[in-house]
Design a protein around this motif. Structure first.
Motif, PDB file in Angstrom:
ATOM      1  N   LEU A   1       4.072   2.897  -7.612  1.00  0.00           N
ATOM      2  CA  LEU A   1       4.918   4.083  -7.730  1.00  0.00           C
ATOM      3  C   LEU A   1       5.807   4.264  -6.508  1.00  0.00           C
ATOM      4  O   LEU A   1       6.884   4.849  -6.591  1.00  0.00           O
ATOM      5  CB  LEU A   1       4.068   5.327  -7.937  1.00  0.00           C
ATOM      6  CG  LEU A   1       3.341   5.412  -9.276  1.00  0.00           C
ATOM      7  CD1 LEU A   1       2.441   6.639  -9.323  1.00  0.00           C
ATOM      8  CD2 LEU A   1       4.332   5.429 -10.426  1.00  0.00           C
ATOM      9  N   THR A   2       5.373   3.760  -5.360  1.00  0.00           N
ATOM     10  CA  THR A   2       6.099   4.012  -4.122  1.00  0.00           C
ATOM     11  C   THR A   2       6.701   2.777  -3.463  1.00  0.00           C
ATOM     12  O   THR A   2       7.476   2.911  -2.522  1.00  0.00           O
ATOM     13  CB  THR A   2       5.168   4.678  -3.097  1.00  0.00           C
ATOM     14  OG1 THR A   2       4.068   3.813  -2.854  1.00  0.00           O
ATOM     15  CG2 THR A   2       4.686   6.028  -3.593  1.00  0.00           C
ATOM     16  N   GLU A   3       6.339   1.580  -3.933  1.00  0.00           N
ATOM     17  CA  GLU A   3       6.707   0.388  -3.189  1.00  0.00           C
ATOM     18  C   GLU A   3       6.959  -0.815  -4.092  1.00  0.00           C
ATOM     19  O   GLU A   3       6.334  -0.971  -5.130  1.00  0.00           O
ATOM     20  CB  GLU A   3       5.551   0.087  -2.223  1.00  0.00           C
ATOM     21  CG  GLU A   3       5.671  -1.138  -1.396  1.00  0.00           C
ATOM     22  CD  GLU A   3       4.473  -1.286  -0.482  1.00  0.00           C
ATOM     23  OE1 GLU A   3       4.551  -0.809   0.660  1.00  0.00           O
ATOM     24  OE2 GLU A   3       3.461  -1.877  -0.914  1.00  0.00           O
ATOM     25  N   LEU A   4       7.880  -1.667  -3.650  1.00  0.00           N
ATOM     26  CA  LEU A   4       8.079  -2.971  -4.274  1.00  0.00           C
ATOM     27  C   LEU A   4       7.702  -4.013  -3.234  1.00  0.00           C
ATOM     28  O   LEU A   4       8.135  -3.941  -2.080  1.00  0.00           O
ATOM     29  CB  LEU A   4       9.535  -3.165  -4.686  1.00  0.00           C
ATOM     30  CG  LEU A   4       9.797  -4.474  -5.434  1.00  0.00           C
ATOM     31  CD1 LEU A   4      10.735  -4.223  -6.590  1.00  0.00           C
ATOM     32  CD2 LEU A   4      10.337  -5.527  -4.507  1.00  0.00           C
TER      33      LEU A   4
ATOM     34  N   ALA B   1       7.548  -9.163   1.991  1.00  0.00           N
ATOM     35  CA  ALA B   1       8.520  -8.103   2.267  1.00  0.00           C
ATOM     36  C   ALA B   1       8.169  -6.918   1.370  1.00  0.00           C
ATOM     37  O   ALA B   1       7.956  -7.088   0.172  1.00  0.00           O
ATOM     38  CB  ALA B   1       9.932  -8.590   1.984  1.00  0.00           C
ATOM     39  N   LYS B   2       8.106  -5.733   1.970  1.00  0.00           N
ATOM     40  CA  LYS B   2       7.779  -4.522   1.223  1.00  0.00           C
ATOM     41  C   LYS B   2       8.902  -3.511   1.399  1.00  0.00           C
ATOM     42  O   LYS B   2       9.390  -3.301   2.504  1.00  0.00           O
ATOM     43  CB  LYS B   2       6.457  -3.929   1.708  1.00  0.00           C
ATOM     44  CG  LYS B   2       5.287  -4.839   1.446  1.00  0.00           C
ATOM     45  CD  LYS B   2       3.986  -4.226   1.911  1.00  0.00           C
ATOM     46  CE  LYS B   2       2.832  -5.179   1.606  1.00  0.00           C
ATOM     47  NZ  LYS B   2       1.557  -4.612   1.997  1.00  0.00           N
ATOM     48  N   PHE B   3       9.277  -2.902   0.264  1.00  0.00           N
ATOM     49  CA  PHE B   3      10.388  -1.955   0.256  1.00  0.00           C
ATOM     50  C   PHE B   3       9.968  -0.657  -0.409  1.00  0.00           C
ATOM     51  O   PHE B   3       9.304  -0.675  -1.448  1.00  0.00           O
ATOM     52  CB  PHE B   3      11.571  -2.524  -0.539  1.00  0.00           C
ATOM     53  CG  PHE B   3      12.004  -3.869  -0.068  1.00  0.00           C
ATOM     54  CD1 PHE B   3      12.860  -3.998   1.011  1.00  0.00           C
ATOM     55  CD2 PHE B   3      11.553  -5.021  -0.694  1.00  0.00           C
ATOM     56  CE1 PHE B   3      13.267  -5.253   1.448  1.00  0.00           C
ATOM     57  CE2 PHE B   3      11.951  -6.279  -0.268  1.00  0.00           C
ATOM     58  CZ  PHE B   3      12.811  -6.389   0.806  1.00  0.00           C
ATOM     59  N   PRO B   4      10.392   0.493   0.143  1.00  0.00           N
ATOM     60  CA  PRO B   4      10.125   1.762  -0.530  1.00  0.00           C
ATOM     61  C   PRO B   4      10.963   1.859  -1.799  1.00  0.00           C
ATOM     62  O   PRO B   4      12.165   1.591  -1.779  1.00  0.00           O
ATOM     63  CB  PRO B   4      10.545   2.818   0.501  1.00  0.00           C
ATOM     64  CG  PRO B   4      11.435   2.103   1.455  1.00  0.00           C
ATOM     65  CD  PRO B   4      11.082   0.654   1.409  1.00  0.00           C
ATOM     66  N   ARG B   5      10.349   2.207  -2.911  1.00  0.00           N
ATOM     67  CA  ARG B   5      11.062   2.240  -4.195  1.00  0.00           C
ATOM     68  C   ARG B   5      12.113   3.335  -4.268  1.00  0.00           C
ATOM     69  O   ARG B   5      13.088   3.203  -4.981  1.00  0.00           O
ATOM     70  CB  ARG B   5      10.084   2.385  -5.355  1.00  0.00           C
ATOM     71  CG  ARG B   5       9.370   1.065  -5.616  1.00  0.00           C
ATOM     72  CD  ARG B   5       8.517   1.101  -6.811  1.00  0.00           C
ATOM     73  NE  ARG B   5       9.323   1.328  -8.013  1.00  0.00           N
ATOM     74  CZ  ARG B   5       8.832   1.395  -9.221  1.00  0.00           C
ATOM     75  NH1 ARG B   5       7.536   1.267  -9.399  1.00  0.00           N
ATOM     76  NH2 ARG B   5       9.592   1.601 -10.257  1.00  0.00           N
TER      77      ARG B   5
END
Length: 121
Positions: free
Chosen positions: A29-32, A82-86
């Protein structure tokens, strides 16, 4: 994200001598989260900080207010996550300087790149 994957695959083809590559993309819900892992030669991260490829990955991740983690160990391959905020992906946010940038992400350059190496001193 496409360019991060492209650079990772280019590095694997040029340097890793890998026989297996895994690409995984997960969302919450919060991250890709994007993970690229190979079973190649690996490298000593402490000795490989100046290449344009890794630098470009860092810059692209920071531009999306993300975090980058690179782990590698000689003879045991490499893993790049790599992590990104959705929220940014949905808002049309494309750079740190974007007017769509929420206040909490204005300091994206403060995010640290986590590096882990299996190299021995």
């Amino acid at each position: 994200m496409y360019r991060i994957v492209q650079e990772g695959l280019t590095n694997i083809c040029k340097h890793a001598e890998a026989t297996t590559v895994q690409l995984q993309i997960q969302t919450t819900l919060t991250e890709l989260s994007l993970t690229l892992q190979d079973n190649g030669r690996g490298f000593c991260i402490d000795e490989n900080q100046t290449g344009f490829g890794l630098q470009g990955m860092r810059e692209r991740v920071l531009a999306l207010a993300g975090q980058l983690e690179i782990t590698s160990e000689l003879s045991n391959g490499c893993k790049i996550t790599a992590k990104f905020p959705r929220i940014l992906l949905y808002s049309g946010f494309t750079s740190r300087r974007s007017r769509n940038c929420p206040a909490e992400f204005e300091n994206a350059t403060r995010n640290q790149t986590r590096l882990s190496s299996g190299c021995r001193s």
